[in-house]
Write a protein that holds these residues in place. Sequence first.
Motif, short mmCIF file in Angstrom:
data_model
loop_
_atom_site.label_atom_id
_atom_site.label_comp_id
_atom_site.label_asym_id
_atom_site.label_seq_id
_atom_site.Cartn_x
_atom_site.Cartn_y
_atom_site.Cartn_z
N UNK A 209 0.84 -1.26 0.04
CA UNK A 209 0.11 0.06 0.09
C UNK A 209 0.95 1.41 -0.02
N UNK A 210 2.02 0.88 0.39
CA UNK A 210 2.99 2.22 0.55
C UNK A 210 3.67 2.47 -0.61
N UNK A 243 -5.04 -8.98 -7.98
CA UNK A 243 -3.56 -8.78 -7.60
C UNK A 243 -3.51 -8.25 -6.39
N UNK A 244 -2.16 -8.09 -6.22
CA UNK A 244 -1.69 -7.54 -4.84
C UNK A 244 -2.07 -5.86 -4.51
N UNK A 245 -2.18 -5.28 -5.57
CA UNK A 245 -2.68 -3.78 -5.36
C UNK A 245 -4.07 -3.76 -4.77
N UNK A 246 -4.78 -4.60 -5.53
CA UNK A 246 -6.22 -4.61 -5.18
C UNK A 246 -6.63 -5.29 -3.78
N UNK A 247 -5.62 -6.26 -3.41
CA UNK A 247 -5.78 -6.59 -2.04
C UNK A 247 -5.19 -5.77 -1.10
N UNK A 248 -4.31 -4.91 -1.23
CA UNK A 248 -4.00 -3.69 -0.43
C UNK A 248 -5.12 -2.72 -0.13
N UNK A 249 -5.67 -2.58 -1.44
CA UNK A 249 -6.67 -1.26 -1.45
C UNK A 249 -7.75 -2.00 -0.49
N UNK A 250 -8.35 -3.37 -0.78
CA UNK A 250 -9.47 -3.77 0.02
C UNK A 250 -8.98 -3.91 1.52
N UNK A 254 -11.09 -1.55 4.46
CA UNK A 254 -11.77 -2.35 5.68
C UNK A 254 -11.02 -1.67 7.27
N UNK A 255 -9.92 -0.94 6.87
CA UNK A 255 -9.48 -0.21 7.86
C UNK A 255 -8.13 -1.32 8.72
N UNK A 256 -7.90 -2.21 7.93
CA UNK A 256 -6.81 -3.13 8.43
C UNK A 256 -5.54 -2.77 8.47
N UNK A 257 -5.24 -1.70 7.59
CA UNK A 257 -3.84 -1.25 7.56
C UNK A 257 -3.79 -0.09 8.59
N UNK A 258 -4.62 0.35 9.18
CA UNK A 258 -4.35 1.63 10.00
C UNK A 258 -3.48 1.44 11.27
N UNK A 259 -3.52 0.10 11.74
CA UNK A 259 -2.68 0.00 12.96
C UNK A 259 -1.48 -0.91 12.91
N UNK A 260 -1.00 -0.96 11.61
CA UNK A 260 0.23 -1.86 11.11
C UNK A 260 1.11 -0.61 10.93
#
Length: 260
Positions: A209-210, A243-250, A254-260
């Motif tokens: 995502x970065x 693809x992995x870009x779409x996975x990261x976007x999903x 869903x807010x799953x990358x906010x705390x990582x």
Amino acid sequence: MSLIDPPHCPSIRALASSPDYAAQALAAIVRVPLAPDPPQLLDRLMNATTALGATASVFTAAIPEDGREPSSFSLFACHPGFAQTQHSQGPMTHHPWFRFARSHSTPGTDQQMPCHLEADSASLDLARQYGFRSCLVIPTAGGVGRIEMLCLGSKHAEDFEGPEARLVRTLARSLAAELHDWLTVYLQRRLRENARLQDKDLDLLTLEWQGLGTKEISSRTGMSTASVNSRFQRINVRLQCSNRKASAKRAAAYGLLEST
């Protein structure tokens, strides 16, 4: 479940002048994020709606999905007839209230919602029959591309207009924020469990995502480039993304990358 609509209920603006109005409303609002499941959340939304003096409320969220129609989550704290009839007309994400939420970042009343389509007038007329003679729409955004809307309704015209309604609008924004927080935690838990995502998977999705490429991710994590690509392939399958870009976007939506 449905709210009871007293035949002669006072206006929200009249209730807001009571010295204990804000305290009672806040007491109901702070219980919202403690709901253990959606049915209990609906019950607490109904209590908060009543404490605010509103006749009815609806909370709707649209969550983007990779190449598919967005998922939706809705709570109808109102007469069940409204939910049933509205469903026959179309999803809440097509309602003029939600269209307002998509294009605005601050709350607005029914007087700020023009009817561009014949279906818009029908939707608003239907809502008026079920406790939304006047309404206040509070838009919130959560995650990437996720749109949320809380709509409060009153059986009194212009109940959300003028300086007397400022306290109501402030409390309504607090309620919308608590609903947003609850939904974020709920979506995170559900997607993580359904896709069997581990902490290492979220680390990889965060790096993707970065904007990091395979070699950079390999250097950061100590994994081989082949292992990075293989793990992303498994993640894509579990997240049902192309693809992995779409996975990261999903995951971000869903807010799953906010705390990582």
